[in-house]
Each structure stands twice: as C-alpha cells, then as structure tokens.
Write an enzyme that holds these catalytic residues in place. Structure first.
Site, mmCIF file in Angstrom:
data_model
loop_
_atom_site.group_PDB
_atom_site.id
_atom_site.type_symbol
_atom_site.label_atom_id
_atom_site.label_comp_id
_atom_site.label_asym_id
_atom_site.label_seq_id
_atom_site.Cartn_x
_atom_site.Cartn_y
_atom_site.Cartn_z
ATOM 1 N N SER A 136 0.853 -1.185 0.000
ATOM 2 C CA SER A 136 0.000 0.000 0.000
ATOM 3 C C SER A 136 0.887 1.232 0.000
ATOM 4 O O SER A 136 1.744 1.375 0.876
ATOM 5 C CB SER A 136 -0.898 -0.025 1.236
ATOM 6 O OG SER A 136 -1.587 1.200 1.366
ATOM 7 N N LYS A 162 -1.324 -1.093 -4.342
ATOM 8 C CA LYS A 162 -2.482 -0.296 -3.917
ATOM 9 C C LYS A 162 -2.017 1.129 -3.728
ATOM 10 O O LYS A 162 -0.990 1.371 -3.089
ATOM 11 C CB LYS A 162 -3.021 -0.881 -2.609
ATOM 12 C CG LYS A 162 -3.905 0.048 -1.777
ATOM 13 C CD LYS A 162 -4.553 -0.730 -0.638
ATOM 14 C CE LYS A 162 -4.757 0.125 0.595
ATOM 15 N NZ LYS A 162 -5.268 -0.669 1.732
ATOM 16 N N LYS A 164 -3.221 5.184 -2.650
ATOM 17 C CA LYS A 164 -4.226 5.998 -1.978
ATOM 18 C C LYS A 164 -4.672 7.087 -2.938
ATOM 19 O O LYS A 164 -3.837 7.686 -3.634
ATOM 20 C CB LYS A 164 -3.600 6.633 -0.728
ATOM 21 C CG LYS A 164 -3.173 5.622 0.321
ATOM 22 C CD LYS A 164 -4.377 5.007 1.008
ATOM 23 C CE LYS A 164 -3.940 4.068 2.128
ATOM 24 N NZ LYS A 164 -5.091 3.533 2.862
ATOM 25 N N ASP A 189 -7.387 2.971 -2.871
ATOM 26 C CA ASP A 189 -8.051 3.080 -1.564
ATOM 27 C C ASP A 189 -8.376 4.544 -1.296
ATOM 28 O O ASP A 189 -7.485 5.389 -1.274
ATOM 29 C CB ASP A 189 -7.119 2.532 -0.466
ATOM 30 C CG ASP A 189 -7.780 2.464 0.906
ATOM 31 O OD1 ASP A 189 -8.951 2.876 1.044
ATOM 32 O OD2 ASP A 189 -7.106 1.990 1.854
ATOM 33 N N GLU A 214 -11.313 0.528 -2.787
ATOM 34 C CA GLU A 214 -11.498 0.268 -1.357
ATOM 35 C C GLU A 214 -12.141 1.479 -0.682
ATOM 36 O O GLU A 214 -11.679 2.614 -0.843
ATOM 37 C CB GLU A 214 -10.115 -0.021 -0.746
ATOM 38 C CG GLU A 214 -10.146 -0.465 0.705
ATOM 39 C CD GLU A 214 -8.742 -0.811 1.228
ATOM 40 O OE1 GLU A 214 -7.832 -1.054 0.407
ATOM 41 O OE2 GLU A 214 -8.566 -0.807 2.457
ATOM 42 N N ASP A 239 -13.493 -1.636 3.870
ATOM 43 C CA ASP A 239 -12.495 -1.683 4.941
ATOM 44 C C ASP A 239 -13.163 -1.116 6.193
ATOM 45 O O ASP A 239 -13.746 -1.871 6.997
ATOM 46 C CB ASP A 239 -11.261 -0.871 4.494
ATOM 47 C CG ASP A 239 -10.204 -0.671 5.572
ATOM 48 O OD1 ASP A 239 -10.418 -1.105 6.717
ATOM 49 O OD2 ASP A 239 -9.153 -0.066 5.283
ATOM 50 N N LYS A 263 -9.176 -6.682 8.741
ATOM 51 C CA LYS A 263 -8.114 -6.239 9.651
ATOM 52 C C LYS A 263 -8.457 -6.791 11.031
ATOM 53 O O LYS A 263 -9.563 -6.556 11.527
ATOM 54 C CB LYS A 263 -8.037 -4.708 9.706
ATOM 55 C CG LYS A 263 -7.500 -4.061 8.438
ATOM 56 C CD LYS A 263 -7.402 -2.541 8.570
ATOM 57 C CE LYS A 263 -6.869 -1.926 7.276
ATOM 58 N NZ LYS A 263 -6.969 -0.442 7.290
ATOM 59 N N GLY A 291 -3.643 -3.805 6.394
ATOM 60 C CA GLY A 291 -2.551 -3.465 7.310
ATOM 61 C C GLY A 291 -2.833 -2.169 8.038
ATOM 62 O O GLY A 291 -3.638 -1.346 7.594
HETATM 63 O O1 OSB Z 1 -6.922 2.091 4.780
HETATM 64 O O2 OSB Z 1 -5.805 0.316 4.679
HETATM 65 C C1 OSB Z 1 -5.906 1.475 5.055
HETATM 66 C C2 OSB Z 1 -2.639 2.693 6.633
HETATM 67 C C3 OSB Z 1 -3.129 3.488 7.644
HETATM 68 C C4 OSB Z 1 -4.485 3.602 7.804
HETATM 69 C C5 OSB Z 1 -5.371 2.955 6.936
HETATM 70 C C6 OSB Z 1 -4.880 2.164 5.901
HETATM 71 C C7 OSB Z 1 -3.488 2.061 5.746
HETATM 72 C C8 OSB Z 1 -2.852 1.323 4.670
HETATM 73 C C9 OSB Z 1 -1.450 0.815 4.911
HETATM 74 O O3 OSB Z 1 -3.353 1.169 3.580
HETATM 75 C C10 OSB Z 1 -1.376 -0.666 5.045
HETATM 76 C C11 OSB Z 1 -0.037 -1.111 5.570
HETATM 77 O O4 OSB Z 1 0.938 -1.034 4.816
HETATM 78 O O5 OSB Z 1 0.048 -1.529 6.739
HETATM 79 MG MG MG Z 2 -8.174 0.915 3.591
#
Ligand code: OSB
Ligand code: MG
Length: 371
Positions: A136, A162, A164, A189, A214, A239, A263, A291
C-alpha cells in the site's frame, strides 16, 4: 491456560518514510504491546493497531490503554480460559473498542499456540506455507514520484500495488500509473473521501481496470455503497465499514461489497476475523488482510491469518524493511519474489527482540493474577 501476568508496553517507532492518506500524514507510529505470561514461563504477544489520533477509527493508543487497563485485563485475570475463542465472549459486555480487544486476544492466541506447540497459523486453520504480498503506497508529492516508487516496489517483487487516492487527484494518479504499468494488479483506496455526489467521477475509474476500489464512501456506511456498486463495474471492497461478522453479512446481502479487507484490530480479534473469513468463503466473497502499519508482532499475526484458504488476494502485509530501519522481532519479516513464508514454529513464529523493544519503549506496566 494458566495466565499469571500481563505486561503492557507503550512504544514509539519512527517510520522510514511518512505515510499519507486522504485523512492525514503519519511519521511516528505509537502503539501498545501486550505480553501475557503463563505459569511455565511462556509468553504470548499482541499488538494494538490503534493510531495516536482518531482519524481512521474512533480508537487511539490512549483509549486502548484505558480499555485494556480498566476493563479487559481485569476480566482476563479473573477468568479461567481453556481456549482463545472464549475471549471475544468474555469481552462482549464491553461495547466496541475492537482494537483494544484484539490486542489482548492476539496475545492469548499466541500463548495458546505456544502451549500447544503449534504454529499460530495452524491453530487458526491456516493451510498456506507462503502468502502473496501486495503493498500500500501513500499519497506522494507528485505523480512522477509516485510512478518511481511504484516501479521500485514492482522491482522488489510486490505482487499487487495499492495506491491511496483523494478527490481531485484520482484521475491524474491512475491514468499516469496505467500509462506506465498497463498490466499490473492495481487497486485504489479512498479511505472514505467521496460521497454519492461523486458517482460520475467514480464511474470514470472503471476505465483503469482496477482490481477493486477500497472504501470510497463514508466510514460507517453500507447503504450508499450498495447504490454506488450498482453504478460501477469496478468491485467495491469495504475496509472501515466492517467491524464484525454481522456487518459483513449485511454488507454482502445488500450488495455493498464484492471483496472484504479483513483487519484483525478493526473486527475485534482473530476469532471474529476467522468467522468473517468462513462466511465470505461460503458466499464466494474473496478476502485479503489489510494493514495498519504494524510493527513485527502485529505483522506476524497478519501473516498467520493470511494463511487461511479464502485469503485469495494479495494483502497489505509487506516486509518489515518497507516500514522500519529495525523491527522488534527476530527474524524480521522478509519478502522474496512476492511471497512471505508462513513460519512453521510454535506461536506467531517470530521471537520478540527484547533489546529492540526496550529501545523503542516509552512506558511499561505489569499486572498479576491474585492468589
Ligand atoms: O486504509 O488500509 C488502510 C494505513 C493506515 C491507515 C489505513 C490504511 C493504511 C494502509 C497501509 O493502507 C497498510 C499497511 O501497509 O500496513
Ligand atoms: Mg483501507
């Protein structure tokens, strides 16, 4: 399970790079570690994934500490547990606070697996020896920078990218990436940054052939997501909206989600995560493990969970080195050719590195069973 003592450590670790989402930027990771000791000197470990500020969910490190100290530890020290599946029932009189519950329950699961001489993955019903790894990537300063970061991670072997997105940047980001990487497994995401008023804009994302989008809409919504999914080709993956098996069932029945990001912290622990996994498997809904920028203990729990059979899409559990100069486990989590090996030794399968833990620890409290 002969639980005698519980140690809570407060930790602060600096990430290699800041991580930016549609709701903010994080550089320091604050979290709690839970160590549960039995009468034979074994220790089980759990990690709380709540952040220091309540922008992903309402929980924080501080609210987790309050819940764990004042409610969850007293309940656990008063109980006589035979199996970790009993923990979620014991904690059910306490509403929500899922990340606090999951941190404690995770330590119980590790201890149980060690007492059985069994890998945690096996204790959960895991069937894989290795898991496929995605990554991510946070919002970058420019699309040129983002393209370079993606190229680098693809070279390292990550199997799915992935990114953002946020309103006003999505088309630019995704068209640049699709131009440079037409065939990679790519997803976006939004962390709840859009509303139904953005439907026409989100429909334009269909042309980028994303594996999924997402959590495009509100963090507590499952109604509008169903309406949006009707207008999109791209599958929606929830999520933030999914906190339990019941949430998963309602979202699947409504058609709000075609894929679920599980999660452990968000759903209140491994027992609930397993239930969501089993339900989704029965319904033909693929799942993957999300994560929370975990340190090694939380990362190890994610790896064990991902070994279950319906985790058929690569998750966000990347290698330790993607986040940390030095992690708090030995060995660290390594990714090779896009895979992480699921440990085959009792418990979470990684040893807590006490020297490293002491270095990043800012506070420590010990609780003992009376009598
Ligand atoms: O939305 O999945 C998420 C990190 C912080 C808060 C929310 C998210 C995330 C990530 C990172 O996408 C996932 C990771 O590398 O641990
Ligand atoms: Mg997410």
């Amino acid at each position: 399970m002969d639980i005698r003592e519980i140690i809570v450590r407060r930790m602060k670790m600096k990430m290699k790079q800041p991580f930016t989402t549609s709701f903010g930027t994080m550089q320091d990771k604050h979290f709690l570690l839970i160590e549960i000791k039995d009468g034979s000197g074994r220790s089980g470990w759990g990690e709380s994934v709540a952040f220091d500020a309540p922008w992903y969910s309402e929980e924080t490190v501080e609210t987790n500490w309050h819940m764990i100290r004042d409610f969850l530890i007293p309940i656990l020290l008063d109980a006589d547990l035979a199996h970790p599946d009993e923990v979620s029932g014991l904690f059910s009189p306490i509403r929500k606070n899922n990340m606090a519950k999951a941190a404690v329950e995770g330590a119980v699961w590790d201890l149980y697996a060690k007492q059985q001489g069994m890998p945690l993955a096996k204790a959960l019903g895991g069937t894989r020896q290795q898991i496929e790894v995605g990554i991510s990537i946070g919002i970058q300063q420019s699309v040129e920078e983002l393209t370079e970061v993606v190229r680098q991670h693809l070279q390292e072997g990550y199997k799915r990218i992935k990114v953002k997105i946020k309103p006003g940047k999505e088309i630019e980001i995704l068209s640049a990436l699709r131009q440079s990487f037409p065939d990679i497994a790519l997803m976006a995401d939004a962390n709840s940054a859009y509303t139904l008023a953005d439907t026409a804009l989100l429909q334009r994302l269909d042309e980028f052939n994303l594996m999924m989008i997402e959590q495009p809409l509100a963090s507590d919504d499952i109604i509008d997501h169903a309406i949006l999914q009707n207008d999109l080709k791209t599958p929606i993956c929830l999520d933030e909206s999914i906190h339990s098996l019941e949430d998963a069932r309602k979202a699947v029945e409504l058609g709000s989600t075609k894929i679920i990001n599980i999660k452990i912290g968000r759903v209140g622990g491994l027992t609930e995560a397993k239930k969501i996994h089993d339900y989704c498997m029965e319904k033909g809904i693929p799942v993957w493990c999300g994560g929370m920028l975990e340190a090694g203990i939380g990362r190890a729990h994610n790896i064990a969970l991902t070994s279950l059979p319906n985790f058929i899409l690569p998750g966000d559990t990347a290698a330790s080195s993607r986040y940390w100069e030095k992690d708090i486990i030995q060995p660290e989590v390594v990714m090779e050719d896009g895979y992480i090996n699921v440990p085959d030794v009792p418990g979470i399968g990684y040893e807590p590195d006490i020297e490293s833990i002491d270095r990043f620890m800012t506070d420590k409290w010990t609780f003992r069973k009376e009598g």
